[in-house]
Motif scaffolding. Sequence first.
Motif, PDB file in Angstrom:
ATOM      1  N   ARG A   1       0.659  -1.189  -0.029  1.00  0.00           N
ATOM      2  CA  ARG A   1      -0.470  -0.083  -0.081  1.00  0.00           C
ATOM      3  C   ARG A   1       0.995   1.457   0.256  1.00  0.00           C
ATOM      4  O   ARG A   1       1.402   1.303   0.629  1.00  0.00           O
ATOM      5  CB  ARG A   1      -0.525  -0.149   1.187  1.00  0.00           C
ATOM      6  N   LEU A   2       0.366   2.199  -0.384  1.00  0.00           N
ATOM      7  CA  LEU A   2       1.403   3.492  -0.797  1.00  0.00           C
ATOM      8  C   LEU A   2       0.703   4.214  -0.658  1.00  0.00           C
ATOM      9  O   LEU A   2      -0.993   4.490  -0.922  1.00  0.00           O
ATOM     10  CB  LEU A   2       2.319   3.439  -2.710  1.00  0.00           C
TER      11      LEU A   2
ATOM     12  N   LEU B   1       4.612   6.807   1.002  1.00  0.00           N
ATOM     13  CA  LEU B   1       5.432   5.675   1.981  1.00  0.00           C
ATOM     14  C   LEU B   1       4.444   4.009   1.775  1.00  0.00           C
ATOM     15  O   LEU B   1       3.373   3.995   1.570  1.00  0.00           O
ATOM     16  CB  LEU B   1       4.655   6.077   3.720  1.00  0.00           C
ATOM     17  N   VAL B   2       5.347   3.689   1.843  1.00  0.00           N
ATOM     18  CA  VAL B   2       4.796   2.274   1.542  1.00  0.00           C
ATOM     19  C   VAL B   2       5.010   1.698   2.391  1.00  0.00           C
ATOM     20  O   VAL B   2       6.319   1.708   3.444  1.00  0.00           O
ATOM     21  CB  VAL B   2       6.378   1.476   0.401  1.00  0.00           C
ATOM     22  N   GLU B   3       4.235   0.228   2.810  1.00  0.00           N
ATOM     23  CA  GLU B   3       3.881  -0.094   3.773  1.00  0.00           C
ATOM     24  C   GLU B   3       3.239  -1.698   2.747  1.00  0.00           C
ATOM     25  O   GLU B   3       2.768  -1.444   1.423  1.00  0.00           O
ATOM     26  CB  GLU B   3       2.592   0.234   4.346  1.00  0.00           C
ATOM     27  N   ARG B   4       3.596  -2.729   3.938  1.00  0.00           N
ATOM     28  CA  ARG B   4       3.588  -4.314   3.357  1.00  0.00           C
ATOM     29  C   ARG B   4       2.203  -4.284   3.685  1.00  0.00           C
ATOM     30  O   ARG B   4       1.688  -3.939   4.869  1.00  0.00           O
ATOM     31  CB  ARG B   4       4.884  -5.131   4.387  1.00  0.00           C
TER      32      ARG B   4
ATOM     33  N   LEU C   1      10.107   4.159   0.495  1.00  0.00           N
ATOM     34  CA  LEU C   1       8.996   5.060  -0.294  1.00  0.00           C
ATOM     35  C   LEU C   1       9.278   5.159  -1.563  1.00  0.00           C
ATOM     36  O   LEU C   1       9.787   4.764  -1.978  1.00  0.00           O
ATOM     37  CB  LEU C   1       9.492   7.142   0.027  1.00  0.00           C
ATOM     38  N   SER C   2       8.210   5.669  -2.536  1.00  0.00           N
ATOM     39  CA  SER C   2       8.312   5.135  -3.657  1.00  0.00           C
ATOM     40  C   SER C   2       6.955   6.872  -4.273  1.00  0.00           C
ATOM     41  O   SER C   2       5.942   6.596  -3.469  1.00  0.00           O
ATOM     42  CB  SER C   2       8.020   4.315  -4.262  1.00  0.00           C
TER      43      SER C   2
END
Length: 177
Positions: free
Chosen positions: A15-16, A72-75, A84-85
Amino acid sequence: MTAGPLEIIRTERLRLRLVEPGDAAVYLEILNDPAFIEHIGDRGVRTLEAAVSSIENGPIAMQRTRGHSMYLVERLEDGRAVGLSGLIKRDGLEDVDIGYAFLPHYRGHGYAFEAAQGVVAHARLLGIPRLVAITTQGNAASIQLLLRLGMRYQGTRVVVAGEPALNLYGMELSEER
């Protein structure tokens, strides 16, 4: 009940979402990772207060003014922040560029490529006609990711006066340009 951070992109495992001041600790960790400093640059952010300020003046401000930013990139499996992406509009580049940075423990799991694919799809939805990326000439992992993403080498470019030239990659996202 308070709403959580706004999700922008969802992939199979990730999830970004918008970066918020409450993310300052992980943001600080990413910006001070030796690989980030070597390949992206030293942002001089050394405290939580500086990280909050950097978030507010960086991703939050860009999202407000441009409609896109670094996310923010989260699993999905556990909500853990892994990096981050997102999309950045730099003064030194004509086009919007894709960026990413992942914490050391989460490199080599395909997260950067998966997040980047989601970011490219998001850029298309936003109507961005062309996407570029920059990387240091010695960053083999990033170069491989960009080529796998479908970008093509465009030469080198000095993005910030007085700094070394960077490799520039690009891809058309729409037929019209």
